[in-house]
Scaffold this motif. Sequence first.
Motif, PDB file in Angstrom:
ATOM      1  N   TYR A 135      25.716  10.110 -59.292  1.00 32.89           N
ATOM      2  CA  TYR A 135      26.260   8.758 -59.389  1.00 32.89           C
ATOM      3  C   TYR A 135      25.450   7.808 -60.272  1.00 32.89           C
ATOM      4  O   TYR A 135      25.748   6.612 -60.357  1.00 32.89           O
ATOM      5  CB  TYR A 135      26.460   8.159 -57.991  1.00 32.89           C
ATOM      6  CG  TYR A 135      25.204   8.011 -57.152  1.00 32.89           C
ATOM      7  CD1 TYR A 135      24.395   6.891 -57.260  1.00 32.89           C
ATOM      8  CD2 TYR A 135      24.853   8.986 -56.219  1.00 32.89           C
ATOM      9  CE1 TYR A 135      23.262   6.741 -56.480  1.00 32.89           C
ATOM     10  CE2 TYR A 135      23.731   8.845 -55.421  1.00 32.89           C
ATOM     11  CZ  TYR A 135      22.939   7.725 -55.558  1.00 32.89           C
ATOM     12  OH  TYR A 135      21.810   7.577 -54.782  1.00 32.89           O
ATOM     13  N   GLY A 136      24.439   8.336 -60.953  1.00 33.73           N
ATOM     14  CA  GLY A 136      23.776   7.546 -61.988  1.00 33.73           C
ATOM     15  C   GLY A 136      22.869   6.440 -61.483  1.00 33.73           C
ATOM     16  O   GLY A 136      22.327   6.507 -60.379  1.00 33.73           O
ATOM     17  N   ALA A 137      22.736   5.395 -62.296  1.00 32.54           N
ATOM     18  CA  ALA A 137      21.816   4.291 -62.006  1.00 32.54           C
ATOM     19  C   ALA A 137      22.559   2.970 -62.139  1.00 32.54           C
ATOM     20  O   ALA A 137      22.796   2.485 -63.239  1.00 32.54           O
ATOM     21  CB  ALA A 137      20.618   4.340 -62.954  1.00 32.54           C
ATOM     22  N   GLU A 138      22.905   2.394 -61.011  1.00 31.39           N
ATOM     23  CA  GLU A 138      23.687   1.159 -61.024  1.00 31.39           C
ATOM     24  C   GLU A 138      22.832  -0.092 -60.921  1.00 31.39           C
ATOM     25  O   GLU A 138      23.339  -1.208 -61.051  1.00 31.39           O
ATOM     26  CB  GLU A 138      24.689   1.166 -59.869  1.00 31.39           C
ATOM     27  CG  GLU A 138      25.779   2.205 -60.011  1.00 31.39           C
ATOM     28  CD  GLU A 138      26.828   2.049 -58.923  1.00 31.39           C
ATOM     29  OE1 GLU A 138      27.889   1.478 -59.215  1.00 31.39           O
ATOM     30  OE2 GLU A 138      26.560   2.483 -57.791  1.00 31.39           O
ATOM     31  N   LYS A 365      18.036   1.534 -62.857  1.00 34.59           N
ATOM     32  CA  LYS A 365      17.439   2.065 -61.640  1.00 34.59           C
ATOM     33  C   LYS A 365      18.533   2.562 -60.698  1.00 34.59           C
ATOM     34  O   LYS A 365      19.500   1.847 -60.429  1.00 34.59           O
ATOM     35  CB  LYS A 365      16.605   0.979 -60.944  1.00 34.59           C
ATOM     36  CG  LYS A 365      15.859   1.460 -59.709  1.00 34.59           C
ATOM     37  CD  LYS A 365      15.036   0.331 -59.103  1.00 34.59           C
ATOM     38  CE  LYS A 365      14.269   0.801 -57.876  1.00 34.59           C
ATOM     39  NZ  LYS A 365      13.476  -0.293 -57.275  1.00 34.59           N
ATOM     40  N   SER A 366      18.372   3.787 -60.214  1.00 32.75           N
ATOM     41  CA  SER A 366      19.321   4.308 -59.230  1.00 32.75           C
ATOM     42  C   SER A 366      19.098   3.646 -57.876  1.00 32.75           C
ATOM     43  O   SER A 366      17.998   3.171 -57.580  1.00 32.75           O
ATOM     44  CB  SER A 366      19.171   5.827 -59.095  1.00 32.75           C
ATOM     45  OG  SER A 366      19.543   6.475 -60.284  1.00 32.75           O
ATOM     46  N   VAL A 381      14.748   7.623 -57.526  1.00 32.56           N
ATOM     47  CA  VAL A 381      15.432   8.917 -57.643  1.00 32.56           C
ATOM     48  C   VAL A 381      15.569   9.549 -56.259  1.00 32.56           C
ATOM     49  O   VAL A 381      14.898   9.149 -55.306  1.00 32.56           O
ATOM     50  CB  VAL A 381      14.670   9.896 -58.570  1.00 32.56           C
ATOM     51  CG1 VAL A 381      14.593   9.356 -59.996  1.00 32.56           C
ATOM     52  CG2 VAL A 381      13.274  10.193 -58.023  1.00 32.56           C
ATOM     53  N   CYS A 397      21.639  17.208 -56.618  1.00 31.59           N
ATOM     54  CA  CYS A 397      21.781  16.024 -57.469  1.00 31.59           C
ATOM     55  C   CYS A 397      21.564  16.403 -58.925  1.00 31.59           C
ATOM     56  O   CYS A 397      20.907  17.398 -59.234  1.00 31.59           O
ATOM     57  CB  CYS A 397      20.810  14.914 -57.051  1.00 31.59           C
ATOM     58  SG  CYS A 397      19.061  15.374 -57.095  1.00 31.59           S
ATOM     59  N   TRP A 400      20.755  10.966 -63.887  1.00 30.57           N
ATOM     60  CA  TRP A 400      19.729   9.935 -63.736  1.00 30.57           C
ATOM     61  C   TRP A 400      19.225   9.825 -62.304  1.00 30.57           C
ATOM     62  O   TRP A 400      18.060   9.513 -62.075  1.00 30.57           O
ATOM     63  CB  TRP A 400      20.268   8.586 -64.199  1.00 30.57           C
ATOM     64  CG  TRP A 400      20.275   8.442 -65.698  1.00 30.57           C
ATOM     65  CD1 TRP A 400      19.921   9.407 -66.609  1.00 30.57           C
ATOM     66  CD2 TRP A 400      20.646   7.292 -66.441  1.00 30.57           C
ATOM     67  NE1 TRP A 400      20.056   8.912 -67.886  1.00 30.57           N
ATOM     68  CE2 TRP A 400      20.501   7.617 -67.818  1.00 30.57           C
ATOM     69  CE3 TRP A 400      21.098   6.025 -66.100  1.00 30.57           C
ATOM     70  CZ2 TRP A 400      20.786   6.711 -68.838  1.00 30.57           C
ATOM     71  CZ3 TRP A 400      21.391   5.119 -67.110  1.00 30.57           C
ATOM     72  CH2 TRP A 400      21.231   5.464 -68.457  1.00 30.57           C
ATOM     73  N   VAL A 401      20.091  10.054 -61.316  1.00 30.89           N
ATOM     74  CA  VAL A 401      19.645   9.951 -59.923  1.00 30.89           C
ATOM     75  C   VAL A 401      18.709  11.106 -59.572  1.00 30.89           C
ATOM     76  O   VAL A 401      17.969  11.041 -58.594  1.00 30.89           O
ATOM     77  CB  VAL A 401      20.866   9.901 -58.975  1.00 30.89           C
ATOM     78  CG1 VAL A 401      21.497  11.282 -58.788  1.00 30.89           C
ATOM     79  CG2 VAL A 401      20.497   9.281 -57.642  1.00 30.89           C
ATOM     80  N   PRO A 405      16.362   7.261 -65.263  1.00 34.57           N
ATOM     81  CA  PRO A 405      17.238   6.860 -66.372  1.00 34.57           C
ATOM     82  C   PRO A 405      16.592   7.061 -67.744  1.00 34.57           C
ATOM     83  O   PRO A 405      16.228   6.104 -68.430  1.00 34.57           O
ATOM     84  CB  PRO A 405      17.498   5.378 -66.087  1.00 34.57           C
ATOM     85  CG  PRO A 405      16.259   4.928 -65.388  1.00 34.57           C
ATOM     86  CD  PRO A 405      15.789   6.093 -64.565  1.00 34.57           C
TER      87      PRO A 405
END
Length: 494
Positions: A135-138, A365-366, A381, A397, A400-401, A405
């Motif tokens: 789910y990346g870094a939101e 940043k996740s 992470v 996983c 990025w998570v 990133p």
Amino acid sequence: MSAYCSRWTLRFLNRLCVSGLAKTNNKHVQHFSSQTSPSVQVCIVGSGPAGFYTAQHLLKSHKGIHVDIFEKLPVPFGLVRFGVAPDHPEVKNVINTFTQTAHLERCEFFGNVTIGSDITMEELKMAYHAVILCYGAEGSRSLGVPGEKLSGVYSAKDFVGWYNGLPANKDLNPDLSSDAVVILGQGNVALDVARILLSPVELLKKTDITQASLDSVAACKIKRVVIVGRRGPLQVACTIKELREMVNLPGTKPVLDRRDFEGIKDALKDIARPRKRLTELLMKVAMEEPSGRDAERWAAASREWSLRFLRSPIKILPTADGKKVAGIRFAVTTLEGSGENAKAVLTGQEEEVSCGLIVNSIGYKSLPIDDGVPFDETQGVIPNDMGRVCQTPGLYCSGWVKRGPTGVIATTMNDSFETARCVLEDIDSRVLDCSMAKPGHHALRGLLEKRGVTPVSFSGWEKIDALEVTRGDEIGKPREKLLDVQEMLQLARA
């Protein structure tokens, strides 16, 4: 929309009418290595590059795997859609590959489903043999300095989301009336922001930048962009491609201080080739007089950009009424050590730069997704070993998570393939117990319906895609993105 996509959409809708949400497990038994074994149900959370590359490798390598991809937005592709700069369409071509994966019979897309609220992690684990978090870094790394909340200070994540049409950022409406902008950070995202702010409108209007953002950039008064880093020229985080685009940007000129590069030449022999080429270009711009077309272009330029090194922000300065940003105060730093490991230390000196807009581009940043999933708050992470989430069997996983990133899309591809290989190894070694059938998305349909959540299928996304392309074609753009989630949902369900 191509004829192929239209035929696929009809086929998908017909299949829904016959069998509900998707295929039955029995249809997949024939693809499995053993005719008597159930299919392996895999859930991927996140539909960006990490999610699709992981799915691609799993589906290609194991004929008995069924993959469901969950995405909280109604539209797929994550940072390819919302992070890649509008003037880099070649990077977005990877969407074609992801679309091929989504069209596979053993792959399903479920947009508009938020894991953690619409469906819990525990419910996913019950329904699937393996759950892979992509789910990346939101989030964004905070500056941690006074004044960070002033009007006119934005994270690069939000600023990029604004011009790329991320629904959460559609109302950002940054004030671009100042003549000076400071961007904190010297990576590719920082240069993307600078380039978008300084690019001629004639170039941007041929991209998929949102029309509202294009109108704002066209009316902006920005004449000077200062791109600031804590360390020196040998530590800038951008690639040579991004730097070269800035150097060649029409209507602008670079302003670099030759003193920043004194003694740098002696260090070139000991650094890797990519870093060496990047540094040589910086030195050429800083220390050599421009000639030919460059000289003419820079002499006629009405805008400029600069790289300011060895500066660390300590305070964002307000206007007299205390509401908006008026400038920023830096601590001057010096380096201890050399190369990538060099550290910036304070000298005791300070300086101020006046500006009306600040973009914080020091990193994404996740964020944690669920209390039941381990998460390293310091590193941002999920703790893992090659993609296997620590002390949590069946949970994986990638992206990025998994690693933070960093890197480009190709980095994420390799990283995702590594995670997929770990899943395959665990299936083969029976570390991952797939002996019992699991229902996959069939178990979730009723839960979503009870909770008032209607998933968006990939065919629903293709309706959105078709309208965006049509709207873009009318004004000479590759697409005009929909910005409102409710409008997307209405169209997808039509």
